[in-house]
Scaffold this motif. Structure first.
Motif, PDB file in Angstrom:
ATOM      1  N   LEU A  94      46.814  18.931  27.345  1.00 26.03           N
ATOM      2  CA  LEU A  94      45.870  20.044  27.069  1.00 26.03           C
ATOM      3  C   LEU A  94      45.880  21.253  27.712  1.00 26.03           C
ATOM      4  O   LEU A  94      45.922  22.331  26.810  1.00 26.03           O
ATOM      5  CB  LEU A  94      44.530  19.234  27.089  1.00 26.03           C
ATOM      6  CG  LEU A  94      43.924  18.397  26.400  1.00 26.03           C
ATOM      7  CD1 LEU A  94      42.720  17.685  26.816  1.00 26.03           C
ATOM      8  CD2 LEU A  94      43.620  18.906  25.085  1.00 26.03           C
ATOM      9  N   PHE A  95      46.065  21.298  28.893  1.00 27.94           N
ATOM     10  CA  PHE A  95      46.446  22.583  29.625  1.00 27.94           C
ATOM     11  C   PHE A  95      47.508  23.312  29.125  1.00 27.94           C
ATOM     12  O   PHE A  95      47.665  24.435  28.960  1.00 27.94           O
ATOM     13  CB  PHE A  95      46.305  22.181  31.276  1.00 27.94           C
ATOM     14  CG  PHE A  95      45.611  23.085  32.004  1.00 27.94           C
ATOM     15  CD1 PHE A  95      44.116  22.816  32.405  1.00 27.94           C
ATOM     16  CD2 PHE A  95      46.106  24.326  32.397  1.00 27.94           C
ATOM     17  CE1 PHE A  95      43.374  23.768  33.164  1.00 27.94           C
ATOM     18  CE2 PHE A  95      45.231  25.089  33.513  1.00 27.94           C
ATOM     19  CZ  PHE A  95      43.996  24.764  33.483  1.00 27.94           C
ATOM     20  N   CYS A  96      48.571  22.440  29.187  1.00 24.98           N
ATOM     21  CA  CYS A  96      50.241  23.131  28.623  1.00 24.98           C
ATOM     22  C   CYS A  96      49.979  23.661  27.222  1.00 24.98           C
ATOM     23  O   CYS A  96      50.339  25.036  27.038  1.00 24.98           O
ATOM     24  CB  CYS A  96      50.889  22.018  28.670  1.00 24.98           C
ATOM     25  SG  CYS A  96      52.718  22.925  29.110  1.00 24.98           S
ATOM     26  N   ALA A  97      49.458  23.033  26.474  1.00 33.03           N
ATOM     27  CA  ALA A  97      49.359  23.561  25.077  1.00 33.03           C
ATOM     28  C   ALA A  97      48.188  24.834  24.919  1.00 33.03           C
ATOM     29  O   ALA A  97      48.579  25.812  24.217  1.00 33.03           O
ATOM     30  CB  ALA A  97      48.582  22.365  24.069  1.00 33.03           C
ATOM     31  N   ASP A  98      47.322  24.594  25.545  1.00 29.39           N
ATOM     32  CA  ASP A  98      46.469  25.841  25.928  1.00 29.39           C
ATOM     33  C   ASP A  98      46.987  26.926  26.224  1.00 29.39           C
ATOM     34  O   ASP A  98      46.516  28.171  25.681  1.00 29.39           O
ATOM     35  CB  ASP A  98      45.041  25.452  26.307  1.00 29.39           C
ATOM     36  CG  ASP A  98      44.044  24.625  25.736  1.00 29.39           C
ATOM     37  OD1 ASP A  98      44.288  24.072  24.752  1.00 29.39           O
ATOM     38  OD2 ASP A  98      42.879  24.434  25.959  1.00 29.39           O
ATOM     39  N   THR A  99      47.543  26.854  27.285  1.00 27.52           N
ATOM     40  CA  THR A  99      48.451  27.940  27.977  1.00 27.52           C
ATOM     41  C   THR A  99      49.565  28.742  26.863  1.00 27.52           C
ATOM     42  O   THR A  99      49.468  29.653  26.883  1.00 27.52           O
ATOM     43  CB  THR A  99      49.050  27.436  29.179  1.00 27.52           C
ATOM     44  OG1 THR A  99      48.096  26.947  30.202  1.00 27.52           O
ATOM     45  CG2 THR A  99      49.686  28.726  29.905  1.00 27.52           C
ATOM     46  N   ILE A 100      50.296  27.677  26.446  1.00 31.00           N
ATOM     47  CA  ILE A 100      51.248  28.386  25.283  1.00 31.00           C
ATOM     48  C   ILE A 100      50.598  29.162  24.083  1.00 31.00           C
ATOM     49  O   ILE A 100      50.815  30.214  23.738  1.00 31.00           O
ATOM     50  CB  ILE A 100      52.073  27.267  24.707  1.00 31.00           C
ATOM     51  CG1 ILE A 100      52.889  26.556  26.058  1.00 31.00           C
ATOM     52  CG2 ILE A 100      52.885  27.729  23.625  1.00 31.00           C
ATOM     53  CD1 ILE A 100      53.548  25.263  25.596  1.00 31.00           C
ATOM     54  N   VAL A 101      49.394  28.563  23.380  1.00 30.48           N
ATOM     55  CA  VAL A 101      48.764  29.155  22.455  1.00 30.48           C
ATOM     56  C   VAL A 101      48.038  30.358  22.841  1.00 30.48           C
ATOM     57  O   VAL A 101      48.007  31.311  21.841  1.00 30.48           O
ATOM     58  CB  VAL A 101      47.732  27.991  21.762  1.00 30.48           C
ATOM     59  CG1 VAL A 101      46.883  28.945  20.705  1.00 30.48           C
ATOM     60  CG2 VAL A 101      48.492  26.902  21.243  1.00 30.48           C
ATOM     61  N   ALA A 102      47.274  30.147  23.983  1.00 24.70           N
ATOM     62  CA  ALA A 102      46.724  31.443  24.362  1.00 24.70           C
ATOM     63  C   ALA A 102      47.820  32.577  24.697  1.00 24.70           C
ATOM     64  O   ALA A 102      47.422  33.891  24.303  1.00 24.70           O
ATOM     65  CB  ALA A 102      45.867  31.232  25.753  1.00 24.70           C
ATOM     66  N   ASN A 153      58.296  33.975  12.740  1.00 26.46           N
ATOM     67  CA  ASN A 153      58.637  33.482  14.115  1.00 26.46           C
ATOM     68  C   ASN A 153      57.747  32.254  14.362  1.00 26.46           C
ATOM     69  O   ASN A 153      56.625  32.453  14.255  1.00 26.46           O
ATOM     70  CB  ASN A 153      58.348  34.397  15.149  1.00 26.46           C
ATOM     71  CG  ASN A 153      58.779  34.306  16.642  1.00 26.46           C
ATOM     72  OD1 ASN A 153      57.801  34.414  17.448  1.00 26.46           O
ATOM     73  ND2 ASN A 153      59.862  33.604  16.998  1.00 26.46           N
ATOM     74  N   ILE A 154      58.324  31.062  14.646  1.00 23.90           N
ATOM     75  CA  ILE A 154      57.540  30.000  14.542  1.00 23.90           C
ATOM     76  C   ILE A 154      57.654  29.104  15.960  1.00 23.90           C
ATOM     77  O   ILE A 154      58.304  29.134  16.598  1.00 23.90           O
ATOM     78  CB  ILE A 154      58.195  28.791  13.610  1.00 23.90           C
ATOM     79  CG1 ILE A 154      58.161  29.366  12.061  1.00 23.90           C
ATOM     80  CG2 ILE A 154      57.304  27.665  13.380  1.00 23.90           C
ATOM     81  CD1 ILE A 154      59.148  28.830  11.175  1.00 23.90           C
ATOM     82  N   HIS A 155      56.099  28.845  16.261  1.00 22.74           N
ATOM     83  CA  HIS A 155      56.029  28.103  17.656  1.00 22.74           C
ATOM     84  C   HIS A 155      55.363  26.694  17.280  1.00 22.74           C
ATOM     85  O   HIS A 155      54.442  26.689  16.793  1.00 22.74           O
ATOM     86  CB  HIS A 155      55.143  29.057  18.467  1.00 22.74           C
ATOM     87  CG  HIS A 155      55.577  30.391  19.049  1.00 22.74           C
ATOM     88  ND1 HIS A 155      56.471  30.574  19.972  1.00 22.74           N
ATOM     89  CD2 HIS A 155      55.596  31.432  18.238  1.00 22.74           C
ATOM     90  CE1 HIS A 155      56.790  31.812  19.923  1.00 22.74           C
ATOM     91  NE2 HIS A 155      56.264  32.329  18.987  1.00 22.74           N
ATOM     92  N   VAL A 156      55.911  25.804  17.607  1.00 15.02           N
ATOM     93  CA  VAL A 156      55.487  24.254  17.303  1.00 15.02           C
ATOM     94  C   VAL A 156      55.095  23.487  18.471  1.00 15.02           C
ATOM     95  O   VAL A 156      55.759  23.431  19.483  1.00 15.02           O
ATOM     96  CB  VAL A 156      56.679  23.654  16.884  1.00 15.02           C
ATOM     97  CG1 VAL A 156      56.371  22.051  16.529  1.00 15.02           C
ATOM     98  CG2 VAL A 156      57.351  24.174  15.477  1.00 15.02           C
ATOM     99  N   ILE A 157      53.886  23.253  18.535  1.00 12.25           N
ATOM    100  CA  ILE A 157      53.170  22.613  19.712  1.00 12.25           C
ATOM    101  C   ILE A 157      53.352  21.138  19.411  1.00 12.25           C
ATOM    102  O   ILE A 157      52.350  20.723  18.584  1.00 12.25           O
ATOM    103  CB  ILE A 157      51.836  22.997  20.014  1.00 12.25           C
ATOM    104  CG1 ILE A 157      51.432  24.475  20.116  1.00 12.25           C
ATOM    105  CG2 ILE A 157      51.166  22.247  21.456  1.00 12.25           C
ATOM    106  CD1 ILE A 157      52.366  25.165  21.180  1.00 12.25           C
ATOM    107  N   ASP A 158      54.478  20.613  19.952  1.00 11.38           N
ATOM    108  CA  ASP A 158      54.781  19.145  19.409  1.00 11.38           C
ATOM    109  C   ASP A 158      54.152  18.073  20.440  1.00 11.38           C
ATOM    110  O   ASP A 158      55.036  17.941  21.536  1.00 11.38           O
ATOM    111  CB  ASP A 158      56.260  18.933  19.313  1.00 11.38           C
ATOM    112  CG  ASP A 158      56.594  17.896  18.722  1.00 11.38           C
ATOM    113  OD1 ASP A 158      55.853  16.963  18.282  1.00 11.38           O
ATOM    114  OD2 ASP A 158      57.816  17.707  18.234  1.00 11.38           O
ATOM    115  N   VAL A 159      53.039  17.262  20.196  1.00 13.15           N
ATOM    116  CA  VAL A 159      52.374  16.614  21.104  1.00 13.15           C
ATOM    117  C   VAL A 159      52.920  15.029  21.149  1.00 13.15           C
ATOM    118  O   VAL A 159      52.741  14.329  22.001  1.00 13.15           O
ATOM    119  CB  VAL A 159      50.696  16.450  20.835  1.00 13.15           C
ATOM    120  CG1 VAL A 159      50.444  17.969  21.257  1.00 13.15           C
ATOM    121  CG2 VAL A 159      50.500  15.995  19.670  1.00 13.15           C
ATOM    122  N   GLN A 160      53.740  14.846  20.229  1.00 10.89           N
ATOM    123  CA  GLN A 160      54.282  13.473  19.799  1.00 10.89           C
ATOM    124  C   GLN A 160      55.798  13.615  19.834  1.00 10.89           C
ATOM    125  O   GLN A 160      56.507  12.313  19.590  1.00 10.89           O
ATOM    126  CB  GLN A 160      53.628  12.581  18.946  1.00 10.89           C
ATOM    127  CG  GLN A 160      52.299  12.495  18.885  1.00 10.89           C
ATOM    128  CD  GLN A 160      51.679  11.454  17.698  1.00 10.89           C
ATOM    129  OE1 GLN A 160      52.045  11.772  16.527  1.00 10.89           O
ATOM    130  NE2 GLN A 160      50.822  10.740  17.989  1.00 10.89           N
TER     131      GLN A 160
END
Length: 512
Positions: free
Chosen positions: A346-354, A58-65
């Motif tokens: 930053l806030f959004c990525a941290d929320t998802i990863v957490a 199960n893959i979650h990709v934090i795509d910042v670009q």
């Protein structure tokens, strides 16, 4: 490229030898990919993600670009976070309703860490600000009638949609802060004005009631044919009501005078914080429960004003709300954060990863799960992991200062150190190994180094221990399209070797 041993890389200089990557057989599943701009990090990551998907992860990709779309290599569910009318949002206040390890308190720590990384680090009085921020977060939950100590307030009986509607969001926290500033920073003028308005209306009603009772007395005296005993009894009753009402009016008038003196003293003479108490039933006041005395300290007011500017920035980003995405277990989940500004990203990525980290953490150690096919409940046969977090340009989500980046309590340091015990792994990319904190290096079993800028080679040598200059010369190899197609990996015995990328082509510029 793939077989039962894992994703296969052919060694560049040695015929018929390979290096395999299989997160279920490695010391740990984490993989770090580094290389300069155009070195092929993103291209390699897509190939590895396709392999992981085929392996049932199960893959979650934090795509910042917005560069990690799989273009048919594997099915994906795309969550576009946009500045205007975003179809998806994220809510840092969303907590897991687990009565053992979940609840608001655990989420408060995560929200605190997000603020500290993105905002509070720039301030001189961080400890004092942290105390105020924590109280504000607790009160934001309380504003939504959610209290950590009261499990019944968590909404355990609600559907997921109902629960999301119950939760506070960033806009609610900003509303709370704005109310506190209106109430406190103006010298308690807002609260005093509210008290005057409410009690002024009440005093007028009491005055009208007094006039009505006096009229009733007058009418009693004008009755010609009357029962003296009955009239006397009614007369005494009305007089008692008048006396009680008069006493009530007098006492409240004295209180209002006292509050006015406190207001003037606090606002203009630097006196103590006013100790207003409710003169009337303030059940209609949504904030009557707030401890205004805590917030009224002048240094705390400055802190709250600073926090308000941060909340305004987050709220205006347009991606913090209740329409949180429901991840898929049958597709690659890609969270596109490219459109939002840096701090909101930053806030959004941290929320998802957490959120992902807590999901796997709460189910318990992966090796202790029973084997089966129920996602997030069972352990897949012959596997050490089932959940992957992919992040490109990892350095954009880490603190700038090395000291802060090394903090073991930093979200990403906690994830890289702990998530593998719960069936998770990370694939992270950046231009140089120097961009990663020490915990990333010590916890990542597999590293792939692609073409590296000459100015970075000295640092890479120190970090990796590579002494053979020829290996870095191998990284100059390109295919017929001009793409670098050789990388460096460690073989089974721990020696760095050069390996061919999936897009490798045999050409005359191969080094001997």
């Amino acid at each position: 490229m793939n077989n039962e041993q894992g994703f296969r890389f052919k060694q560049y200089m040695t015929k018929d030898k390979y290096v395999y990557w299989n997160p279920d057989r490695a010391q740990n599943g984490h993989i770090m990919i580094t290389g300069g701009s155009g070195a092929g990090k993103t291209r390699l990551a897509k190939d590895l993600m396709a392999y992981l998907y085929e392996s049932g992860k199960n893959i979650h990709v934090i795509d910042v670009q917005n560069t990690l779309g799989l273009e048919g290599k594997a099915p994906e569910r795309l969550f576009d976070f946009e500045v205007r009318n975003s179809p998806y949002s994220i809510n840092p206040f969303e907590f897991l309703r687990d009565t053992k390890d979940g609840g608001p308190h655990a989420q408060i720590d995560d929200v605190m860490n997000m603020f500290q990384k993105t905002f509070i680090k720039t301030l001189n009085n961080a400890p004092a600000m942290s105390a105020v921020l924590r109280r504000l977060i607790v009160d934001t939950y309380r504003k939504a009638n959610i209290i950590d100590e009261d499990i019944e307030s968590w909404g355990l009986e609600l559907t997921q949609k109902e629960f999301q509607e119950k939760l506070p969001i960033i806009a609610d926290m900003k509303e709370l802060v704005d109310y506190i500033l209106d109430f406190v920073s103006g010298g308690y003028g807002a609260k005093f004005g509210s008290i005057m308005a409410k009690n002024g209306k009440a005093m007028n009603e009491w005055h009208l009631k007094k006039m009505r009772l006096q009229d009733e007395l007058k009418k009693l005296e004008e009755v010609a044919d009357r029962d003296v005993d009955r009239v006397k009894k009614e007369h005494n009753k009305i007089n008692d009501e008048l006396a009680d009402l008069q006493d009530h009016i007098f006492k409240n008038s004295e209180k209002l005078k006292s509050y006015f003196e406190q207001y003037l003293n606090y606002s203009f003479l630097g006196g103590d914080v006013p100790t207003y108490e409710a003169l009337l039933d303030e059940s209609e006041d949504n904030y009557a429960w707030l401890d205004f005395k805590f917030y009224a300290d002048k240094d705390r007011i400055k802190t709250i004003k600073t926090i308000e500017t941060y909340l305004a920035a987050l709220n205006s980003a347009g991606v913090f709300g209740r329409s949180t995405p429901a991840p898929s277990f049958a597709e690659v989940n890609r969270y596109n954060l490219a459109s939002i500004n840096d701090k909101a990203r930053l806030f959004c990525a941290d929320t998802i990863v957490a959120k992902i980290f807590r999901m796997v953490y709460l189910r318990g150690e992966y090796k202790s799960l029973p084997e089966g096919n129920v996602v997030y409940k069972n352990r897949r046969q012959d596997s050490k992991t089932d959940t992957v977090i992919v992040i490109d340009e990892m350095q954009t989500l880490l603190p700038d200062k090395q000291e802060e980046a090394r903090n073991k309590n930093l979200l990403y340091n906690k994830v890289i150190s702990q998530i593998r015990n719960f069936g998770g792994m990370m694939m992270v990319m950046s231009q140089t190994p120097a961009n990663f904190p020490d915990l990333f290096h010590t916890n990542t079993a597999t590293k792939i180094i692609l073409h590296t800028e000459a100015s970075d080679i000295a640092k890479v040598k120190v970090i990796t221990g590579i002494k053979d200059n020829a290996l870095f010369q191998h990284l100059e190899h390109t295919n017929s399209h001009g793409n670098y197609d050789v990388g460096l990996m460690k073989d089974r015995v721990g020696n760095w070797v050069s390996v061919e990328m999936p897009w490798f082509e045999e050409t005359k510029n191969k080094h001997s």
